[in-house]
Design a protein around this motif. Structure first.
Motif, mmCIF file in Angstrom:
data_model
loop_
_atom_site.group_PDB
_atom_site.id
_atom_site.type_symbol
_atom_site.label_atom_id
_atom_site.label_comp_id
_atom_site.label_asym_id
_atom_site.label_seq_id
_atom_site.Cartn_x
_atom_site.Cartn_y
_atom_site.Cartn_z
ATOM 1 N N GLU A 138 -7.665 3.499 3.457
ATOM 2 C CA GLU A 138 -7.716 2.871 2.138
ATOM 3 C C GLU A 138 -8.918 3.373 1.338
ATOM 4 O O GLU A 138 -8.836 3.550 0.121
ATOM 5 C CB GLU A 138 -7.761 1.348 2.284
ATOM 6 N N ASP B 294 -9.678 -2.031 0.081
ATOM 7 C CA ASP B 294 -10.561 -1.520 1.133
ATOM 8 C C ASP B 294 -11.590 -2.567 1.539
ATOM 9 O O ASP B 294 -11.921 -2.703 2.721
ATOM 10 C CB ASP B 294 -11.243 -0.226 0.688
ATOM 11 N N ARG C 165 -7.775 6.550 -0.045
ATOM 12 C CA ARG C 165 -6.833 6.328 -1.157
ATOM 13 C C ARG C 165 -7.585 5.963 -2.432
ATOM 14 O O ARG C 165 -7.277 6.469 -3.515
ATOM 15 C CB ARG C 165 -5.842 5.219 -0.783
ATOM 16 N N GLN D 128 0.837 -1.195 0.000
ATOM 17 C CA GLN D 128 0.000 0.000 0.000
ATOM 18 C C GLN D 128 0.879 1.255 0.000
ATOM 19 O O GLN D 128 0.625 2.210 -0.736
ATOM 20 C CB GLN D 128 -0.888 -0.038 1.248
#
Length: 582
Positions: free
Chosen positions: A423, A528, A426, A347
């Protein structure tokens, strides 16, 4: 039990089997020779584990799922093999000699690994940006070195920490008090080694060479072993009082099964047990009867046709069953820890890692914040939290062992929730900026990941140290090396479980040409969703832990006090909720 001529009261001896003087051996002065090894060993382990997923993808050119699976499998092996090492130590060779042989195997693995990553002929070649796949011999040599390290860790990990705990005499009130802090400061040295790995070695590996990055901890290990053996004259060694501790457990299970149709006496005092003098004269501990797992009490019925087991033997079997219950609910938390060296790192590689125009922080280096938060939290926990809670609860540990674990598991759940939220953000930025390429950098700072790392570090002060202390403290007397493998094997099985979960999630979500949650392109998948799944199962597991902790009964040992009366230990240590039935 009275000390004789200044000797230790717990029957510990020197390397030649002679009684040792309490004033000249053991305690922190002996542990000082041990913590150096722990620091360098952890530096070696985390120097490999923290960046292994990147080595596999960038140097051996494996895909994301395969590399994550291989990292989990190796990490799992490192934490599983201590079961064998602990059994050998408890049943045959003792902690010192098992550690000695295993540490040499560990160093051999490190030397081989350093050689493999250093020589170009042992790595796949690249021409004009096109890289060949690793050959069979290259892969075999690389994994041979990794799994040689895993075998060495099997004999060092369960024995070095318990050998350190052996340096404190449980029959001496002052030394017993010192021992309360031992595991906190032992893990502190472990965290220090991990910090050096994630801050220094990871950068060296990516910028100065993998061979140098692995060679430094190899030299450190050799130096720490030299220091370890300097301390040999002041070490205390526990005398093995049972030839095969596991045999007692089997005898209890067989006895309970054969006597299953017999009626238990109403009063537990009618069960078979030696007199207290038998235990005090042999420096062993009598374990008080507890009401848990009552079916095992049938192994101690006096009028059975076969020789009965003692109540202490039966209680030892109960302790193991109780620890298994707690062990099972540590597996999901271990899968959370497995994310730190796998998906957290991958990540991080997609985010903006620039600290200046000429410097990028390695994604794996963010793991140093796990360690930094641990290093800061351990002294605060030991010097402030424990004394404060001790005043409130009267418990020498401040809170019970299971309360400590519960707090750690709860913080872990919060950390996963934060990771999920980050996440989601993101993925939102990716969608807004229309990012699709696997190597495109998401315009979002890597330090967005910082809170989840810090929270996991704080959680580990409660659950990692707590688990190590719990399984050592609650193990039957002759099985304390094997007992600590409940801690290591939980992490190992957790890694294997995470590997299984990742593989199954990838297969299920990617079938029928669907978009897998876990793809090679993290900018075009649904990590996610995966974090959300981990959040759900970790929350459910926390509920199961609270129920299991409510059923657990702590060990209660009976010793002979110096005044000649009886003293029961265990009851005063853990008497509050989550303690729980003492």
């Amino acid at each position: 039990m009275e000390a004789k001529a200044g000797f230790t009261q717990d029957g510990t001896v020197d390397l030649h089997g002679r009684p040792v003087l309490a004033s000249k051996t053991g305690k922190w002065k002996a542990c000082a020779f041990l913590v150096g090894y722990e620091a360098f060993e952890r530096m070696a382990f985390y120097g490999i584990a923290s960046n292994l997923v990147n080595y596999l993808t960038t140097q051996l050119h494996q895909d994301t799922v395969s590399s994550v699976t291989n990292v989990n499998n190796w990490s799992g092996s490192v934490w599983i093999t201590p079961i064998l090492g602990a059994y050998i130590a408890d049943s045959y060779t003792g902690r010192f000699w098992t550690f000695t042989v295993s540490s040499l195997i560990y160093v051999m693995g490190m030397v081989l690994l350093t050689t493999v990553v250093s020589l170009k002929s042992l790595r796949p070649s690249c021409i004009n940006g096109v890289c060949n796949k690793a050959s069979t011999s290259q892969i075999l040599l690389f994994y041979l070195s990794l799994y040689t390290i895993a075998i060495g860790a099997g004999g060092t990990k369960p024995n070095i920490s318990t050998f350190g705990a052996d340096q404190f005499d449980d029959f001496n009130p002052h030394e017993k008090k010192l021992k309360v802090s031992f595991f906190n400061w032992w893990m502190f040295s472990s965290f220090l080694g991990a910090l050096l790995a994630t801050l220094g070695l990871v950068y060296i590996q990516e910028n100065l060479g993998w061979g140098l990055g692995y060679g430094i901890p190899t030299v450190g290990l050799l130096l720490s072993l030299f220091i370890f053996y300097i301390g040999t004259p002041i070490y205390r060694h526990k005398v093995r009082k049972t030839k095969s501790p596991a045999r007692d457990l089997i005898q209890v299970l067989i006895g309970a099964f054969k006597n299953r149709k017999l009626q238990l006496p109403n009063n537990p005092s009618q069960l078979y047990e030696f007199e207290l003098q038998h235990y005090t004269s042999s420096s062993k501990r009598q374990v008080h009867h507890t009401p848990s797992f009552r079916f095992l009490d049938k192994a101690a019925i006096k009028d059975a046709s076969r020789p009965p087991c003692t109540v202490t033997q039966v209680e030892g079997a109960k302790l193991v069953l109780g620890m298994i219950m707690i062990w099972l609910v540590t597996l999901i938390p271990s899968t959370i820890w497995a994310q730190v060296n796998t998906f957290f790192v991958k990540q991080g590689t997609t985010l903006d890692r620039s600290l200046s125009p000429n410097f990028q922080i390695p994604a794996a280096s963010l793991g140093s914040f796990v360690t930094l938060s641990m290093l800061l939290s351990v002294p605060l926990y030991d010097r402030y939290f424990v004394p404060f809670m001790r005043q409130k609860t009267g418990n020498p540990r401040g809170i019970t062992l299971l309360q400590r674990l519960g707090i750690g598991f709860f913080i872990q759940v919060i950390a996963v929730a934060v990771a999920y939220a980050v996440e989601v953000r993101r993925m939102h930025v990716i969608k807004m900026k229309d990012i699709v390429g696997p190597k495109e950098i998401v315009p979002m700072s890597i330090f967005w990941l910082l809170p989840q790392y810090v929270l996991l570090g704080i959680a580990d002060v409660f659950n990692a140290i707590g688990l190590l202390e719990f399984f050592y403290d609650q193990s039957p007397e002759d099985m304390q090396s094997l007992g600590t493998t409940f801690f290591t094997s939980g992490i190992g099985v957790g890694n294997f479980l995470n590997s299984f979960i990742v593989t199954m999630v990838d297969k299920i979500t990617g079938r029928n040409r669907g978009k897998s949650w876990i793809g090679n392109n993290l900018n075009d998948c649904h990590l996610d969703y995966f974090y959300g799944f981990i959040l759900v199962i970790s929350t459910l597991n926390l509920g199961v832990f609270l129920w299991t902790a409510g059923k657990y009964v702590y060990k209660k040992e009976i010793t002979e006090a110096k005044e000649g009366g009886l003293q029961m230990e265990g009851k005063v240590l853990d008497t509050s909720p989550l303690g729980l039935q003492v």
